[in-house]
Write a protein that holds these residues in place. Sequence first.
Motif, PDB file in Angstrom:
ATOM      1  N   ARG A  61      94.737  40.325   5.526  1.00  0.00           N
ATOM      2  CA  ARG A  61      95.704  39.436   6.176  1.00  0.00           C
ATOM      3  C   ARG A  61      96.872  40.244   6.752  1.00  0.00           C
ATOM      4  N   GLN A  62      97.402  41.165   5.974  1.00  0.00           N
ATOM      5  CA  GLN A  62      98.540  41.948   6.439  1.00  0.00           C
ATOM      6  C   GLN A  62      98.164  42.853   7.606  1.00  0.00           C
ATOM      7  N   ARG A  63      96.983  43.458   7.539  1.00  0.00           N
ATOM      8  CA  ARG A  63      96.553  44.312   8.647  1.00  0.00           C
ATOM      9  C   ARG A  63      96.413  43.520   9.944  1.00  0.00           C
ATOM     10  N   ALA A  64      95.885  42.306   9.849  1.00  0.00           N
ATOM     11  CA  ALA A  64      95.748  41.478  11.047  1.00  0.00           C
ATOM     12  C   ALA A  64      97.118  41.112  11.609  1.00  0.00           C
ATOM     13  N   ILE A  65      98.059  40.757  10.741  1.00  0.00           N
ATOM     14  CA  ILE A  65      99.401  40.397  11.193  1.00  0.00           C
ATOM     15  C   ILE A  65     100.077  41.573  11.880  1.00  0.00           C
ATOM     16  N   VAL A  66     100.007  42.746  11.274  1.00  0.00           N
ATOM     17  CA  VAL A  66     100.654  43.934  11.851  1.00  0.00           C
ATOM     18  C   VAL A  66     100.013  44.292  13.191  1.00  0.00           C
ATOM     19  N   ALA A  67      98.689  44.156  13.295  1.00  0.00           N
ATOM     20  CA  ALA A  67      98.021  44.438  14.567  1.00  0.00           C
ATOM     21  C   ALA A  67      98.503  43.485  15.652  1.00  0.00           C
ATOM     22  N   VAL A  68      98.549  42.186  15.341  1.00  0.00           N
ATOM     23  CA  VAL A  68      98.992  41.203  16.337  1.00  0.00           C
ATOM     24  C   VAL A  68     100.455  41.431  16.715  1.00  0.00           C
ATOM     25  N   ALA A  69     101.267  41.893  15.773  1.00  0.00           N
ATOM     26  CA  ALA A  69     102.686  42.132  16.054  1.00  0.00           C
ATOM     27  C   ALA A  69     102.904  43.248  17.070  1.00  0.00           C
ATOM     28  N   GLN A  70     101.874  44.031  17.369  1.00  0.00           N
ATOM     29  CA  GLN A  70     101.987  45.055  18.407  1.00  0.00           C
ATOM     30  C   GLN A  70     101.833  44.483  19.814  1.00  0.00           C
ATOM     31  N   ALA A  71     101.244  43.291  19.931  1.00  0.00           N
ATOM     32  CA  ALA A  71     100.861  42.783  21.249  1.00  0.00           C
ATOM     33  C   ALA A  71     102.075  42.518  22.138  1.00  0.00           C
ATOM     34  N   ASN A 119      92.728  48.809  28.162  1.00  0.00           N
ATOM     35  CA  ASN A 119      92.565  47.569  28.921  1.00  0.00           C
ATOM     36  C   ASN A 119      93.440  46.500  28.289  1.00  0.00           C
ATOM     37  N   VAL A 120      93.643  45.395  29.002  1.00  0.00           N
ATOM     38  CA  VAL A 120      94.635  44.405  28.585  1.00  0.00           C
ATOM     39  C   VAL A 120      94.049  43.274  27.761  1.00  0.00           C
ATOM     40  N   SER A 121      92.733  43.208  27.598  1.00  0.00           N
ATOM     41  CA  SER A 121      92.089  41.971  27.172  1.00  0.00           C
ATOM     42  C   SER A 121      92.545  41.478  25.797  1.00  0.00           C
ATOM     43  N   VAL A 122      92.837  42.373  24.857  1.00  0.00           N
ATOM     44  CA  VAL A 122      93.216  41.938  23.516  1.00  0.00           C
ATOM     45  C   VAL A 122      94.713  41.674  23.428  1.00  0.00           C
ATOM     46  N   TRP A 123      95.532  42.637  23.820  1.00  0.00           N
ATOM     47  CA  TRP A 123      96.968  42.410  23.646  1.00  0.00           C
ATOM     48  C   TRP A 123      97.507  41.314  24.559  1.00  0.00           C
ATOM     49  N   ALA A 124      96.890  41.090  25.718  1.00  0.00           N
ATOM     50  CA  ALA A 124      97.337  39.989  26.581  1.00  0.00           C
ATOM     51  C   ALA A 124      97.088  38.638  25.922  1.00  0.00           C
ATOM     52  N   ARG A 125      96.022  38.534  25.136  1.00  0.00           N
ATOM     53  CA  ARG A 125      95.720  37.281  24.447  1.00  0.00           C
ATOM     54  C   ARG A 125      96.572  37.097  23.201  1.00  0.00           C
ATOM     55  N   PHE A 126      96.772  38.163  22.448  1.00  0.00           N
ATOM     56  CA  PHE A 126      97.497  38.009  21.189  1.00  0.00           C
ATOM     57  C   PHE A 126      99.001  38.138  21.340  1.00  0.00           C
ATOM     58  N   ALA A 127      99.493  38.380  22.547  1.00  0.00           N
ATOM     59  CA  ALA A 127     100.906  38.160  22.832  1.00  0.00           C
ATOM     60  C   ALA A 127     101.189  36.669  22.954  1.00  0.00           C
ATOM     61  N   GLN A 128     100.137  35.874  23.074  1.00  0.00           N
ATOM     62  CA  GLN A 128     100.221  34.419  23.120  1.00  0.00           C
ATOM     63  C   GLN A 128      99.966  33.848  21.715  1.00  0.00           C
ATOM     64  N   PRO A 129     100.205  32.563  21.514  1.00  0.00           N
ATOM     65  CA  PRO A 129     100.025  31.982  20.175  1.00  0.00           C
ATOM     66  C   PRO A 129      98.596  32.119  19.659  1.00  0.00           C
ATOM     67  N   ALA A 130      98.471  32.315  18.367  1.00  0.00           N
ATOM     68  CA  ALA A 130      97.178  32.390  17.684  1.00  0.00           C
ATOM     69  C   ALA A 130      97.378  31.924  16.252  1.00  0.00           C
ATOM     70  N   ARG A 131      96.271  31.705  15.561  1.00  0.00           N
ATOM     71  CA  ARG A 131      96.315  31.336  14.147  1.00  0.00           C
ATOM     72  C   ARG A 131      95.342  32.218  13.370  1.00  0.00           C
ATOM     73  N   LEU A 132      95.797  32.688  12.243  1.00  0.00           N
ATOM     74  CA  LEU A 132      94.946  33.449  11.324  1.00  0.00           C
ATOM     75  C   LEU A 132      94.382  32.454  10.316  1.00  0.00           C
ATOM     76  N   LEU A 133      93.139  32.054  10.511  1.00  0.00           N
ATOM     77  CA  LEU A 133      92.566  30.945   9.748  1.00  0.00           C
ATOM     78  C   LEU A 133      91.759  31.377   8.541  1.00  0.00           C
ATOM     79  N   TRP A 134      91.416  32.649   8.457  1.00  0.00           N
ATOM     80  CA  TRP A 134      90.645  33.128   7.306  1.00  0.00           C
ATOM     81  C   TRP A 134      90.925  34.615   7.146  1.00  0.00           C
ATOM     82  N   ALA A 135      91.076  35.060   5.905  1.00  0.00           N
ATOM     83  CA  ALA A 135      91.219  36.486   5.607  1.00  0.00           C
ATOM     84  C   ALA A 135      90.514  36.783   4.297  1.00  0.00           C
ATOM     85  N   ALA A 136      89.912  37.955   4.222  1.00  0.00           N
ATOM     86  CA  ALA A 136      89.149  38.326   3.030  1.00  0.00           C
ATOM     87  C   ALA A 136      90.054  38.536   1.824  1.00  0.00           C
ATOM     88  N   ASP A 137      91.259  39.061   2.076  1.00  0.00           N
ATOM     89  CA  ASP A 137      92.199  39.326   0.985  1.00  0.00           C
ATOM     90  C   ASP A 137      93.572  39.587   1.589  1.00  0.00           C
TER      91      ASP A 137
END
Length: 292
Positions: free
Chosen positions: A137-147, A115-133
């Motif tokens: 942080r890197q895993r979140a960035i790489v995931a968003v870079a797929q959108a 379904n489109v619900s996640v990648w359609a949103r993260f192909a748009q601007p977002a901010r990573l405001l908190w990360a555990a370590d």
Amino acid sequence: MPNALVDLVRAELLQPADPRAAAMAGAIAARYPQAARAVLFYGSCLREANLDGLMLDFYLIVSDYTAAYGKSWLARANALIPPNVFPFEHQGLIAKYAVLSEADFARLNSVAADNVSVWARFAQPARLLWAADDLARQRAIVAVAQAAPTLLSLARPMAEGGDEVLGLWRCGFTLTYAAELRAERKGRSLSIVDADPERYRQLGEAALAQGLPPSPADAPKRWRALQRRGKWLSVVRLAKASFTYAGGIDYLAWKINRHAGTAITIKPWQRRWPLLGAVTLLPALFRSGAIR
């Protein structure tokens, strides 16, 4: 995966946001001390200077659902029909946050998503405001870079302008809006790109330069499947939210009224039985064009 696209996504995600949104992201993570991995801020509130009275949108990324909820029905619901969505208040602001595991967040940003619900949103601007370590942080960035590559790959066979990059984006967003129940007015999908064409040009060119994932052999068939599943999932998630989201039907009415210019009023019986009340709204909303 060091490349120009990931660098662009990282730079955008790590830009500062409103301090009150950043504080809210930390407070959301604090509710899940054993599971929280990252909190992302997205949606129309990113563009707003005054957040008072607005509903902020966050994604909470967790290690896994059992760590987040224990062995409860919420863990099963999140795994079966991701994400779960919850309301939140902090320092006078209101928000909703969706919960996804790291694995689901990566999958749902990729071409493997059903379904489109996640990648359609993260192909748009977002901010990573908190990360555990740093790893989270890197895993979140790489995931968003797929959108962005996912959207462009699926749009490419459907676009009339070939590889003209802004045309690909506009085509992709138009198709995603047809794959969900959306409260926004007609034309909103095109205004996304027009609001910041240079941003989409840079990301699109970087994605094309690195090589997109293979487009589907039968793109119209794939989009029909995404549209059918997306509409079905929208209704099922609405039904699920009536159990996880106190006041969910009032939020639904607020969002539709704000984006579609309607004046829906929730009746007391709809508030008392929100699942039935939400379902009874759907035929009128389709007839009016408030959702498509």
